[in-house]
Design an enzyme around this catalytic site. Structure first.
Site, short mmCIF file in Angstrom:
data_model
loop_
_atom_site.label_atom_id
_atom_site.label_comp_id
_atom_site.label_asym_id
_atom_site.label_seq_id
_atom_site.Cartn_x
_atom_site.Cartn_y
_atom_site.Cartn_z
N ARG A 1 0.82 -1.22 0.00
CA ARG A 1 0.00 0.00 0.00
C ARG A 1 0.85 1.27 0.00
O ARG A 1 0.57 2.22 -0.74
CB ARG A 1 -0.91 -0.01 1.24
CG ARG A 1 -1.96 1.07 1.28
CD ARG A 1 -3.06 0.88 0.25
NE ARG A 1 -2.86 1.66 -0.94
CZ ARG A 1 -3.18 1.27 -2.17
NH1 ARG A 1 -3.71 0.09 -2.37
NH2 ARG A 1 -2.94 2.04 -3.19
N LYS B 1 2.64 24.77 -4.70
CA LYS B 1 1.38 24.20 -4.20
C LYS B 1 1.46 22.67 -4.19
O LYS B 1 0.68 21.99 -4.86
CB LYS B 1 0.22 24.71 -5.04
CG LYS B 1 0.09 26.23 -4.98
CD LYS B 1 -1.04 26.78 -5.83
CE LYS B 1 -1.08 28.31 -5.70
NZ LYS B 1 -2.12 28.94 -6.52
N LYS C 1 5.97 39.41 -4.81
CA LYS C 1 4.53 39.43 -5.08
C LYS C 1 3.92 40.78 -4.67
O LYS C 1 4.60 41.63 -4.09
CB LYS C 1 3.86 38.30 -4.31
CG LYS C 1 4.35 36.92 -4.77
CD LYS C 1 3.40 35.84 -4.30
CE LYS C 1 3.84 34.50 -4.87
NZ LYS C 1 3.09 33.39 -4.30
N GLU D 1 5.97 39.91 -9.79
CA GLU D 1 4.59 39.70 -10.24
C GLU D 1 3.99 41.04 -10.64
O GLU D 1 4.08 42.00 -9.88
CB GLU D 1 3.83 39.09 -9.04
CG GLU D 1 2.39 38.77 -9.28
CD GLU D 1 1.72 38.28 -7.98
OE1 GLU D 1 2.18 37.28 -7.39
OE2 GLU D 1 0.76 38.95 -7.53
N ASP E 1 0.18 38.17 -13.74
CA ASP E 1 -0.72 37.49 -12.82
C ASP E 1 -2.19 37.74 -13.17
O ASP E 1 -2.66 38.89 -13.12
CB ASP E 1 -0.45 37.97 -11.39
CG ASP E 1 -1.20 37.13 -10.39
OD1 ASP E 1 -1.23 35.89 -10.55
OD2 ASP E 1 -1.78 37.72 -9.45
#
Lengths: 279, 279, 279, 279, 279, 279
Positions: free
Chosen positions: D98, D133, D165, D195, D216
């Site tokens: 597993r 992310k 940013k 950005e 962005d």
């Protein structure tokens, strides 16, 4: 107060071991809002050791728990005595309970057994001393408990002192040659101890200038002769299958220290229970 | 064979604790080239548990050490039996010796004590089962040793099963309400056990559909009545201050399991020594 | 409130992974004195899970950050909802932001997907249950998220319950012999589940006295027959390639539980963003 | 071949999480002597990533397991393909199964999703790039999987590159002042990315000498204008809610890179199963 | 202020290393109730670096210790200056003292040496930059100290930037082919640096489009020619056996950066002592 | 051969610190198939220490690397000597290179500096001894290097010996009262050392029965008087700002040991480089 840089990690490990993925019973039944007080009660006479460890386990689970005690490590308490009062969220007290008791009962058990040996040799001048026969992971705590019971500590580990045993001696070809090279290799702060089996070896050990002589598994009469012969030129430790029944006889031979493995490897847990009252 | 994903780390920790900055005695006296064989000898009759752990400690220090044994966990050996032969660099055998014995003597001690309880209830149908009163850090090994002694395991930890105790019950306002919410919160694979103190509570526990009923600190006659009343509708566990002297009487009440904290919290170490021969 | 003894360590690891040698951008531009407030905003409808984990990440970076939320795990929020307000040193909020969101978006994603399955079987009596197909390192959190979405938990891991699969059965030579030895080896608190492929195996499983029967990859009609045949003598779990499209049909066969690997291995992250206002 | 200094520890953690106190089912039923072969089979078309991780899990449980594969990371396999053959003690194969699949299915899932984005922009010159992310604890593996799917890597973490940013910009009082101090504080080997939200900011970013400009959440037409205006003076990255449906349109604006959070936060697991044959 | 996610663990490790089983001297003599103040005094002129680390060690041992300082990292202090006042339980101050000083003296030593190099190149435009020749375990702290001394940082580690050395070049068959594949494999945020040995290689490096050219062990005249030839088309770093005696001559060749391994591998500890006053 | 139970972990940490998310340069350029040999060359005369640590770093990265050396710790090598030949996958040799050298250069540097002090006191009978002024995390290795340079070791840490300093003395109210309680609290295997500042204190220390007297920052004439007065009744250690220039004068006073912090806190790294040849 007891202090140990690794204690926090040790308690965290113990909690991980017991709580794992979570205390399913408590989470299922309690909301977390229930508050109450738990009283730790001695179910037999005992010597206290590790009250701070006991406290730390509860605080590790929930730093808002309040812990009150009038107990001091190294003192005797009677059956029925309240050792501590722990107040706060019952859920967290219940989660911490078993781990906290597992540590505390073990340490009080060791202190209590140690004190029996200390009592048994009272008045002889001999001191009870521990060994490295401790539970893996708990050595510092267990050696601390021995001290709380009135005992003394031998080295903390293999890096804490020189103890030349029969195998070292036969590898070196004799006590004299075993001892010879040691002093210049070890840290300045260490004493040298050598294990001997008879009076001849005692003599050789003395001649080689060791600090401590361990009489290993000797009969009491022989020990007495060894002590007389050594006559203060080295510290004398008796070792080997020491029991509560035999320890006084050994002590009366005049040895300085008697080491007892059972203090840490065979002490029964002290009987302590936690009674919880909800509020 | 025993297998545990965390065993390597546990042994490493234990070696760090004992060896620390180094085995000063051995490093000072032995060159590292001396070779020999150590024989582990049983100094009393015992049940073996943890022979693989014993082996792993030596191999952790020196993977070139050869370890031979004819012993199997769970079998009885007589005083004087040779449990294992360990050959290789004496220096490394000496460094590993104490930690290896500390694990092994403890596990054999637990198996041996367990087996005494198992013998005591022989023929009654009752099974001896352990508790969570284990040494912090050693739970899996200790529970394994209980099985090697013929005992059975209760849950591994708080995440391994539901055990609803008096404090949970009073927090929930009764057995019925305590049990009600539990089933839907816990993992599907778990049974539910509840602790009861008298026959009235037995009845309530049965009605709430629990799987296991723990009779806590009941007198034998009451236990017998409870067993009769339960009549197979739940598994029955007896608990509370069980001693070797009392255990048969409890077993004869017809309970299925008798849990004994002493198996793990008060087992004396088995007496095993290591005799080394140089070559 | 969610509680997990290992959570602190997990978050620390995640921060080490992301921050490493330091947040070079933030250190270069911000002095550390700038203060502000960040608002976590739901960019779509979702079920909340892990609000405490989200909070803990910020507090792990800077214990002076203040975190306010009106959200509760297990509740639904609408697109546009403000999930939390985080105030303090912007530098530290920025450093924690990504790790905090990575945990939170994943857990809300799992809860949200779970809830869709739960909705799909509404009224049938069937329960949605998770599997061990979780992200390595995040099992406890992910299983918690499943519960927050209205699902139920299967065992936490291989040590948390018995699940006898086809390979176990063929190794043992049949269901009967596989089940026979198990009860006496496992902890008392565990149920036994067995995987079956047809009605014949259902019959054998029932006869061997298991607690749970898993119908593996059966067609709905067959499942229905199995449920009728079992008739309450064991809990019934359906398993195998369950999708949102098929789950209702399965639920209507009368099974008790339907396990869905996708809940944890294929849930898309919930869309949450952090808007920061300087003060 | 994939190499990662922390991989061993990561796998050990994952095994601890799943195996915990032991695989009770397997230990109860299998003696450890049963041998067999497991075949990993692709249940759908996919891109392979992490075959070495898959292998390492089995070898971590039992170094005597033999693992054979003809698969290479980064290649496409068809539904039904045999990805690997794992032979040895079935007990250990079952225990590892597993965890091994949980890693492997996730990594193949990411590579497979990445490749869909890469296909979607084929011929445009735009490259698909990942974000931070990722799943806590799995970043290196997940970023590796992105590369195996034909994607590119953005920075490994906050210490791996400068990305200024909007919050950094407003804290500094504008792009120019934000960028000014950065170069002298960061490691020599890093590029600077900023950005921007509109063409005016593009202009300011160019003037301040940044290496990469992130557009962005701009509309395609605006992106096209930005690309024309930048005209090779900086690398251009497009970012913000990129989906498979929209990605080609973005790519056709002429940007150099398109970052896609979904690659790692929302990739469904690839469907792989393990079929075991006893011998 | 200095911030490092791993600092707490690093200090804990250092304390474990020094304190081990306990500070036997202090425990034996002090009760724990004695309070006092320790003053850290500069015994020579120095640049301060790591005042927060110094503080954290004391607070790690005892969070009730109060620590006051007027010192700021990066500033010069004169011999005799009081760097900090630490008040609280003397026992805990004594236990923390050595570890705290071991960190602090090392970091101040590095900052102080760095500043000497920075002074030596003053007015030339060249910047002093560190290397990966740091003490294992202390890289982040040491690189921080370099910055406090006025130096700059090269990459944090092998994952923080591309530096193509002679061995990479010969493996690839030349600079051009070595550089060619790199850009598409590395994270977007990294620059590419290549090591060259003569003007021919400088030319090839420029042609292959690298960002930074390292002139390795070149003579000053050659460096000057290289700088003129490069003419701003790449950043220029000089490297190789840089000493305080030679560094100005190198700086005057017009290179942008001069890397100095000695900053971290050979900086003598700054002389700081702790004077304790009891109250 | 050098042996240290924690060495593997220490090297792993150092590799994690340097390699992090991966050696991007080497991965980008080398396929992994290139093989070659690296020669470690002494760029100056030096004493070797840590050749096994050097080896272990390479083997930690790739256990297939073959490492050959004719060097032995504690011996002198001349500039130009080849210290070791390392053969195998160049990619892995390159990844390990810096960490391996960082350890080895530091340890050889310490041994080399120690040897200079040892040479300086040759013929006087005084021994050079280290202190606890070591690099956090590297104490055991650094103390080992001191021994390889011909020096001796003071205690490993605060748990390895009693050293009563001025602060302990003033807290206890004098040397006599400070020493009095100590013997019964510390492990049996430890010596007691006390720091004194003048002849009066020497007298008091002798009277209290300490094993070692440390003359702290005394002038040579005073030291000579102290040595004469002590006359073998205790071991004598000189301490305080010992430099290569002053050490012989101190040694000639007749002290037994001279402790030198600079051995470990200010030793410059030995100059060693690695030359790689491809095959």
């Amino acid at each position: 107060m007891f202090r140990d840089v690794g204690l926090g990690k040790l308690i965290a490990k113990a909690l991980e071991e017991d709580v794992g993925h979570g205390d399913v019973t408590t989470s299922a039944i309690l909301t977390g809002d229930e508050r109450g007080t738990a009283r730790a009660v001695a179910k037999e006479d005992m010597i206290i050791a590790g009250i701070d460890v006991f406290k730390e386990v509860f605080l590790s689970v929930d730093s808002d728990i309040s812990f009150h005690t009038d107990c001091h490590d190294g003192t005797t308490v009677k059956k029925g005595a309240i050792l501590a009062e722990i107040s706060g969220a019952i859920r967290n007290i219940l989660t911490a309970e078993r781990v906290a008791l597992n540590f505390f009962q073990r340490l009080c058990g060791i202190a209590t057994l140690t004190q029996k040996y200390v009592e048994a040799v009272k008045g002889t001048g001999a001191k009870i001393i521990d060994t490295r026969k401790t539970t893996p992971g708990l050595r510092d705590l267990e050696k601390y408990a021995v001290k709380m019971g009135g005992g003394f500590n031998h080295r903390f580990g293999l890096d804490g002192g020189v103890l030349i045993k029969d195998n070292h001696i036969s590898a070196a070809g004799g006590i004299t040659s075993a001892v010879r090279g040691v002093r210049n290799t070890i840290p300045l702060t260490m004493r040298i101890e050598v294990e001997v089996n008879d009076l001849e070896e005692v003599e050789e050990a003395l001649a080689s200038g060791v600090d401590i002589i361990m009489l290993d598994n000797m009969k009491p009469e022989e020990m007495r002769k060894a002590v007389l012969h050594i006559n203060g030129r080295a510290i004398v430790e008796a070792s080997g299958n020491v029991t509560l029944g035999r320890v006084r006889q050994i002590a009366e031979t005049g040895v300085d220290y008697i080491s007892v493995g059972a203090l840490t490897h065979s002490a029964p847990a002290a009987d302590i229970s936690l009674n919880i009252t909800m509020v």
